[in-house]
Design a protein around this motif. Structure first.
Motif, mmCIF file in Angstrom:
data_model
loop_
_atom_site.group_PDB
_atom_site.id
_atom_site.type_symbol
_atom_site.label_atom_id
_atom_site.label_comp_id
_atom_site.label_asym_id
_atom_site.label_seq_id
_atom_site.Cartn_x
_atom_site.Cartn_y
_atom_site.Cartn_z
ATOM 1 N N ASP A 1 36.784 36.087 40.855
ATOM 2 C CA ASP A 1 36.993 34.894 41.666
ATOM 3 C C ASP A 1 38.077 35.255 42.673
ATOM 4 O O ASP A 1 39.212 35.454 42.286
ATOM 5 C CB ASP A 1 37.460 33.719 40.818
ATOM 6 C CG ASP A 1 36.483 33.363 39.720
ATOM 7 O OD1 ASP A 1 36.907 32.690 38.779
ATOM 8 O OD2 ASP A 1 35.308 33.742 39.790
ATOM 9 N N THR B 1 42.533 34.197 33.215
ATOM 10 C CA THR B 1 42.737 33.039 34.069
ATOM 11 C C THR B 1 44.229 32.753 34.104
ATOM 12 O O THR B 1 44.839 32.510 33.057
ATOM 13 C CB THR B 1 41.965 31.809 33.545
ATOM 14 O OG1 THR B 1 40.572 32.132 33.498
ATOM 15 C CG2 THR B 1 42.192 30.600 34.446
ATOM 16 N N THR C 1 39.986 36.533 37.041
ATOM 17 C CA THR C 1 39.368 37.824 37.314
ATOM 18 C C THR C 1 38.924 38.413 35.987
ATOM 19 O O THR C 1 39.268 37.902 34.918
ATOM 20 C CB THR C 1 40.335 38.762 38.046
ATOM 21 O OG1 THR C 1 39.601 39.856 38.596
ATOM 22 C CG2 THR C 1 41.428 39.304 37.127
ATOM 23 N N ALA D 1 43.333 30.755 39.174
ATOM 24 C CA ALA D 1 42.366 31.767 39.602
ATOM 25 C C ALA D 1 42.058 32.659 38.407
ATOM 26 O O ALA D 1 42.838 32.727 37.446
ATOM 27 C CB ALA D 1 42.888 32.587 40.771
ATOM 28 N N ARG E 1 46.649 35.282 43.076
ATOM 29 C CA ARG E 1 45.604 36.231 43.509
ATOM 30 C C ARG E 1 46.135 37.660 43.476
ATOM 31 O O ARG E 1 45.458 38.579 43.003
ATOM 32 C CB ARG E 1 45.106 35.883 44.906
ATOM 33 C CG ARG E 1 44.240 34.639 44.966
ATOM 34 C CD ARG E 1 43.559 34.464 46.314
ATOM 35 N NE ARG E 1 44.458 34.555 47.449
ATOM 36 C CZ ARG E 1 45.095 33.524 48.000
ATOM 37 N NH1 ARG E 1 44.944 32.313 47.517
ATOM 38 N NH2 ARG E 1 45.884 33.699 49.042
ATOM 39 N N HIS F 1 39.544 33.627 44.971
ATOM 40 C CA HIS F 1 40.372 32.566 45.530
ATOM 41 C C HIS F 1 41.006 31.759 44.408
ATOM 42 O O HIS F 1 40.499 31.697 43.299
ATOM 43 C CB HIS F 1 39.545 31.664 46.449
ATOM 44 C CG HIS F 1 38.495 30.888 45.735
ATOM 45 N ND1 HIS F 1 37.292 31.448 45.354
ATOM 46 C CD2 HIS F 1 38.457 29.604 45.316
ATOM 47 C CE1 HIS F 1 36.572 30.538 44.741
ATOM 48 N NE2 HIS F 1 37.245 29.408 44.700
ATOM 49 N N ALA F 2 42.137 31.166 44.730
ATOM 50 C CA ALA F 2 42.809 30.280 43.789
ATOM 51 C C ALA F 2 42.440 28.850 44.135
ATOM 52 O O ALA F 2 42.292 28.500 45.301
ATOM 53 C CB ALA F 2 44.321 30.481 43.860
#
Length: 152
Positions: A3, A110, A17, A15, A138, A5-6
């Motif tokens: 992802d 997250t 990943t 956000a 991010r 973007h936040a």
């Protein structure tokens, strides 16, 4: 990055990943305050001044910080579930939370900045600090991907 973007929703910034490491390995890094400077994407964390090598619920740890001028802050672990969740806050009561979920090829991380319970939430919003925290989240997640690698 999964992802890129936040999301700012109310008084949280979040956000996610995915990294190519098991949750226990990611948690070991997050739960060691002496290593927080390695993954901090804000550029403000300089290093731990106090605290255990492995955090647990209720533990306190001190950090050397710098936003224009150097300062020290004490954090307290307020959320903790081994290999799944860790969150800490400082006296302003904003929580930095990391949730870990096992997924194919690794772990979904997250990160959330939750300032809903902060008595200075109005100031965070007045100065637009939540937008700066979105960028920092991010950047932190990108650093974690660099440390652990991206899943194949």
């Amino acid at each position: 990055m999964n992802d890129d973007h936040a999301v700012i929703d109310g008084r949280t910034v979040t956000a996610s990943t995915v990294v190519a490491a098991p949750p226990a390995e990611v948690f070991a890094l997050l739960a060691n305050p002496h290593r927080h400077h390695e993954f901090d994407g804000s550029g403000t964390v300089r290093g731990a001044t106090s605290g255990p090598q492995r955090l647990a619920l209720g533990d306190r740890f001190g950090m050397d910080m710098k936003i224009t001028l150097p300062y020290r802050i004490t954090n307290r672990v307020v959320e903790f579930e081994q290999d799944r969740l860790i969150g800490w806050c400082h006296p302003a009561k904003a929580i930095w939370r990391y949730e870990l979920e096992p997924v194919d090829g690794g772990t979904r991380i997250t990160e959330t900045f939750d300032y809903a319970g902060s008595p200075v939430a109005w100031g965070i919003e007045l100065f637009g600090m939540q937008k700066g925290n979105a960028k920092s989240i991010r950047d932190t997640l990108r650093r974690l991907v660099t440390i652990f690698g991206a899943p194949a």
